[in-house]
Every structure is written in structure tokens, then in C-alpha cells.
Design a protein around this motif. Structure first.
Motif, mmCIF file in Angstrom:
data_model
loop_
_atom_site.group_PDB
_atom_site.id
_atom_site.type_symbol
_atom_site.label_atom_id
_atom_site.label_comp_id
_atom_site.label_asym_id
_atom_site.label_seq_id
_atom_site.Cartn_x
_atom_site.Cartn_y
_atom_site.Cartn_z
ATOM 1 N N SER A 58 0.828 -1.211 0.000
ATOM 2 C CA SER A 58 0.000 0.000 0.000
ATOM 3 C C SER A 58 0.860 1.258 0.000
ATOM 4 O O SER A 58 0.475 2.279 -0.583
ATOM 5 N N VAL A 59 2.030 1.204 0.649
ATOM 6 C CA VAL A 59 2.929 2.364 0.665
ATOM 7 C C VAL A 59 3.446 2.641 -0.743
ATOM 8 O O VAL A 59 3.450 3.790 -1.213
ATOM 9 N N ILE A 60 3.880 1.587 -1.444
ATOM 10 C CA ILE A 60 4.366 1.739 -2.807
ATOM 11 C C ILE A 60 3.238 2.216 -3.720
ATOM 12 O O ILE A 60 3.424 3.108 -4.569
ATOM 13 N N ALA A 61 2.047 1.638 -3.565
ATOM 14 C CA ALA A 61 0.919 2.026 -4.412
ATOM 15 C C ALA A 61 0.535 3.482 -4.197
ATOM 16 O O ALA A 61 0.142 4.174 -5.145
ATOM 17 N N ALA A 62 0.648 3.970 -2.974
ATOM 18 C CA ALA A 62 0.340 5.379 -2.708
ATOM 19 C C ALA A 62 1.302 6.286 -3.462
ATOM 20 O O ALA A 62 0.900 7.333 -4.009
ATOM 21 N N ALA A 63 2.576 5.898 -3.512
ATOM 22 C CA ALA A 63 3.544 6.686 -4.277
ATOM 23 C C ALA A 63 3.227 6.652 -5.764
ATOM 24 O O ALA A 63 3.275 7.678 -6.455
ATOM 25 N N THR A 68 1.033 8.291 -11.702
ATOM 26 C CA THR A 68 0.317 7.685 -12.818
ATOM 27 C C THR A 68 -1.112 8.215 -12.853
ATOM 28 O O THR A 68 -1.575 8.863 -11.909
ATOM 29 N N HIS A 69 -1.821 7.902 -13.944
ATOM 30 C CA HIS A 69 -3.172 8.430 -14.111
ATOM 31 C C HIS A 69 -4.203 7.364 -14.501
ATOM 32 O O HIS A 69 -5.380 7.516 -14.179
ATOM 33 N N ARG A 70 -3.757 6.299 -15.190
ATOM 34 C CA ARG A 70 -4.731 5.336 -15.722
ATOM 35 C C ARG A 70 -4.492 3.907 -15.266
ATOM 36 O O ARG A 70 -5.439 3.141 -15.101
ATOM 37 N N VAL A 71 -3.259 3.501 -15.109
ATOM 38 C CA VAL A 71 -2.944 2.109 -14.829
ATOM 39 C C VAL A 71 -3.496 1.697 -13.464
ATOM 40 O O VAL A 71 -3.496 2.488 -12.520
ATOM 41 N N ARG A 72 -4.007 0.447 -13.372
ATOM 42 C CA ARG A 72 -4.522 -0.068 -12.109
ATOM 43 C C ARG A 72 -3.359 -0.343 -11.149
ATOM 44 O O ARG A 72 -2.262 -0.735 -11.566
ATOM 45 N N LEU A 73 -3.586 -0.139 -9.870
ATOM 46 C CA LEU A 73 -2.583 -0.345 -8.828
ATOM 47 C C LEU A 73 -3.023 -1.535 -7.981
ATOM 48 O O LEU A 73 -4.012 -1.458 -7.251
ATOM 49 N N ARG A 74 -2.287 -2.621 -8.083
ATOM 50 C CA ARG A 74 -2.733 -3.881 -7.501
ATOM 51 C C ARG A 74 -1.732 -4.439 -6.497
ATOM 52 O O ARG A 74 -0.529 -4.451 -6.755
ATOM 53 N N ALA A 75 -2.245 -4.922 -5.390
ATOM 54 C CA ALA A 75 -1.428 -5.693 -4.461
ATOM 55 C C ALA A 75 -1.316 -7.104 -4.982
ATOM 56 O O ALA A 75 -2.316 -7.744 -5.274
ATOM 57 N N GLY A 76 -0.102 -7.573 -5.101
ATOM 58 C CA GLY A 76 0.080 -8.937 -5.580
ATOM 59 C C GLY A 76 1.077 -9.719 -4.749
ATOM 60 O O GLY A 76 2.108 -10.090 -5.270
ATOM 61 N N SER A 77 0.806 -9.909 -3.433
ATOM 62 C CA SER A 77 -0.520 -9.884 -2.800
ATOM 63 C C SER A 77 -0.419 -9.276 -1.403
ATOM 64 O O SER A 77 0.680 -9.196 -0.852
ATOM 65 N N VAL A 78 -1.574 -8.943 -0.806
ATOM 66 C CA VAL A 78 -1.639 -8.676 0.623
ATOM 67 C C VAL A 78 -1.741 -10.019 1.344
ATOM 68 O O VAL A 78 -2.629 -10.815 1.060
ATOM 69 N N VAL A 79 -0.806 -10.273 2.262
ATOM 70 C CA VAL A 79 -0.865 -11.498 3.065
ATOM 71 C C VAL A 79 -1.790 -11.203 4.240
ATOM 72 O O VAL A 79 -1.367 -10.734 5.295
ATOM 73 N N LEU A 80 -3.058 -11.447 4.047
ATOM 74 C CA LEU A 80 -4.082 -10.947 4.959
ATOM 75 C C LEU A 80 -3.952 -11.456 6.388
ATOM 76 O O LEU A 80 -4.194 -10.685 7.327
ATOM 77 N N PRO A 81 -3.561 -12.719 6.639
ATOM 78 C CA PRO A 81 -3.471 -13.156 8.036
ATOM 79 C C PRO A 81 -2.391 -12.446 8.854
ATOM 80 O O PRO A 81 -2.361 -12.591 10.078
ATOM 81 N N LEU A 82 -1.512 -11.691 8.198
ATOM 82 C CA LEU A 82 -0.487 -10.949 8.935
ATOM 83 C C LEU A 82 -1.002 -9.631 9.491
ATOM 84 O O LEU A 82 -0.297 -8.971 10.268
#
Length: 353
Positions: A58-63, A68-82
């Protein structure tokens, strides 16, 4: 059916400070934004040179949201149990606001016990924790309240603030093992993020069929599920030189990933140096021939077709596996040509989720 292309990052880098650590990511994201690639995928990895430059996507995606303006920003992946699912929802809702609604999340259950120093009690039940957390994420994203104990032990309701731009959170489930996780993704109505390190294209095809059958059984449109395949990629003007450029860096990269191999890791370290060398050579040759895009746009179209036949909707090109960054960026131009070759005008995109 249209084949989407995106870029995925999972480098192996020493932990010492370096001023250019994220430069390739930023420049490649700008290229993807201008050239019509679908998304940038950002991993979560902890405490290791293999992927450890990305402990919080999420920190990298915020930057990237501001670059950027159009490209999707995706976590690949969030390790949810952490993590606490409320915290994950909060962080990514902020990114969704910063990016004007360009957030997608792939969710993983995790595999490395050492990562779970962040949440040690969640390791054993991590599959159930993941499924429960996905439900919380979706409810919060829609603006619903969830109930948790506060500091005095009382039950209280919490809602997201700020609320995201998107009314529904597009979700992928990371599936790297057997059919069970693919079926679970179908049951949840999620998309799939997978790779070819531990499975063949033929095995993937069977698992994708299982995924789509599970979607249909759960009341979801089986064809709308979106399957994203992680593929190591380097394209050039000449097939032989492109393969030569990629081979040694990919070999070193594969060797640094041995910690991902599970039981195969122990067997690898039991071998003599010569036996390990032979094992790595065989793995690199097999992978380069059947599971990577190393060559020219023309030479890899057959591989792309095989992925499409297996039910893949999107190729997430893993480009930062050790090749010089300037060379990697130059290799993105042929990738744009490959996109045009395999997607004739009017090719229909897959609805996601």
C-alpha cells in the motif's frame, strides 16, 4: 477474448540502502500508464532479500498513485493473516482515493512461518483467517460497519474513513498450490492470481476449469472470473540475444528463490554443488521454454496462445529479476508490440470479478 498485460515486481535485492532501489518500478509504471498496460502488481514480502524490498504494497501504491493516471494499482498480494483486516481496508481506501479509484487487491494466506512473527497465532488457521478477513474487507469497502472489541473490552462498531472511490473492491485470490485454493477463489467470487513455478500449463488448465466450475456452483458467472498469470518476461529484437540476456540473471534469481520451494528446498540443499548446478540448469531450460516470455514478440506468441488456451485472461509480466534496469526498460517497447499482435481490434475484455 482479449489478453490483458500488466507488470509485476518481485526483485531479489540486498537489503543495504541504495538510492535507485525503486527507480525501475517508477519508470516502468510510467511506461505502463502511457502505453495502455492494464496494471502494476506490487508484492508483500518480509525479512528476506527475495522480495523483501516490498514489505508493504500500500505504501508503494500510494507513491505510484501520484505518478500515474490510468494504470490499475494492484497488491500482488496482501498477506491478509499478517494484518488486521480493518487496517488493510483503511490503507487501501486511502490509495483508492489518491488514485481516483484504481485499486485492486490480490489476497494471499501466506506460507512462510517466519513472516508470521507479525501475527504468530494466525499461522495455523491462516486459511480460515483469510476467508474471514476477505468478508470484513468487502463489508467495510461497501461502507458497512463491523464490530470489534475496543480498548476497554466493549463491542463497538467501526466504519471506513475515508470511504473509497470504488463501491466494490475488486479481489483476486493468490493460488499457488492445488485445486482447493482455485475452487475456494471460485466459491468466493474472486479472481485468481497464479504462476508457473510449481505447475505446468497443462496442470494450470485443469485448475482453471475447477475454478470456473466452482464459480458457477456458487452462483457466479463462470466466464467473468479473471485469471492472471505471473510470467517472467524479457523481449528484444532478436530471439537468441534476448534469451542470452535473460538466462544468467534468471538463473541467479531462481537460485535466490529456493526458500519458496518448500520440501524441494531441503532436497536442493542435500545435493552436491554439481547436482544443484544440473538441477538449476534443467529448471531454467524448462521454464524458459514453456513458462516464460524470453524472445521476440513473434517468437513468444505461441506461448501466449497456450496460456490463453489454458484459460488465462491476463499476463502479469515479472520484469525485475536481475537484468540491468535500462535494458529492462528498453525491453518494454517490444512488449507493447506483443500486446498489439495478440489482441486484434475489437477483442473483448473479460469482466473482472
Amino acid at each position: 477474448m482479449r489478453m490483458d498485460f500488466s507488470l509485476l515486481f518481485f526483485p531479489s535485492q540486498e537489503p543495504q540502502y541504495r538510492p535507485d532501489r525503486y527507480q525501475l518500478l517508477i519508470e516502468a509504471a510510467r511506461f505502463a500508464d502511457k502505453q495502455g498496460l492494464r496494471a502494476i502488481w506490487i508484492p508483500e514480502r518480509h525479512f528476506h532479500e527475495f522480495g523483501g524490498s516490498y514489505p508493504n504494497p500500500s505504501v508503494i501504491a500510494a507513491a505510484l498513485a501520484t505518478a500515474t493516471h490510468r494504470v490499475r494499482l494492484r497488491a500482488g498480494s496482501v498477506v491478509l493473516p499478517l494484518h488486521h483486516p480493518v487496517r488493510v481496508a483503511e490503507e487501501w481506501s486511502v490509495v483508492d482515493n489518491l488514485s481516483n479509484g484504481r485499486v485492486d487487491l490480490a489476497i494471499a494466506r501466506g506460507w512462510n512461518p517466519n513472516d508470521f512473527v507479525l501475527a504468530p497465532d494466525n499461522y495455523a488457521p491462516r486459511t480460515d483467517v483469510t476467508v474471514t478477513g476477505i468478508d470484513v474487507l468487502r463489508r467495510l469497502w461497501r461502507g458497512e460497519a463491523v464490530r470489534y472489541r475496543n480498548g476497554t473490552g466493549e463491542e463497538t462498531e467501526v466504519r471506513l474513513a475515508p470511504l473509497p472511490r470504488q463501491g466494490e473492491l475488486p479481489l483476486w485470490l493468490t493460488c499457488t498450490g492445488g485445486e482447493a485454493m482455485f475452487a475456494r477463489a471460485g466459491e468466493l467470487g474472486a479472481n485468481v492470481l497464479t504462476g508457473l513455478l510449481f505447475q505446468s500449463v497443462e496442470e494450470l488448465a485443469r485448475k482453471v476449469a475447477c475454478y470456473r466450475a466452482a464459480r458457477e456452483a456458487a452462483g457466479f458467472d463462470p466466464d467473468s472470473g479473471h485469471v492472471t498469470l505471473m510470467v517472467h518476461t524479457f523481449l528484444g529484437a532478436d530471439e537468441a540475444s534476448a534469451l542470452a540476456t535473460a538466462r544468467d540473471p534468471f538463473r541467479s534469481y531462481l537460485e535466490s528463490s529456493v526458500g519458496l520451494w518448500g520440501q524441494k528446498e531441503a532436497r536442493f540443499h542435500e545435493q552436491s554443488p554439481r547436482e544443484r548446478d544440473v538441477m538449476l540448469t534443467l529448471a531454467v531450460n524448462r521454464y524458459a521454454r514453456t513458462a516464460a516470455l524470453f524472445g521476440t514478440p513473434e517468437s513468444v506468441t505461441g506461448t501466449v496462445s497456450a496460456f490463453r488456451e489454458a484459460g488465462v485472461n491476463e499476463i502479469a509480466c515479472l520484469i525485475d529479476f536481475g537484468i540491468d534496469p535500462d535494458t529492462v526498460l528498453a525491453g518494454l517497447r517490444p512488449l507493447r508490440r506483443l500486446m498489439e499482435q495478440v489482441n486484434p481490434p475489437g477483442a473483448r475484455a473479460t469482466a473482472q470479478g
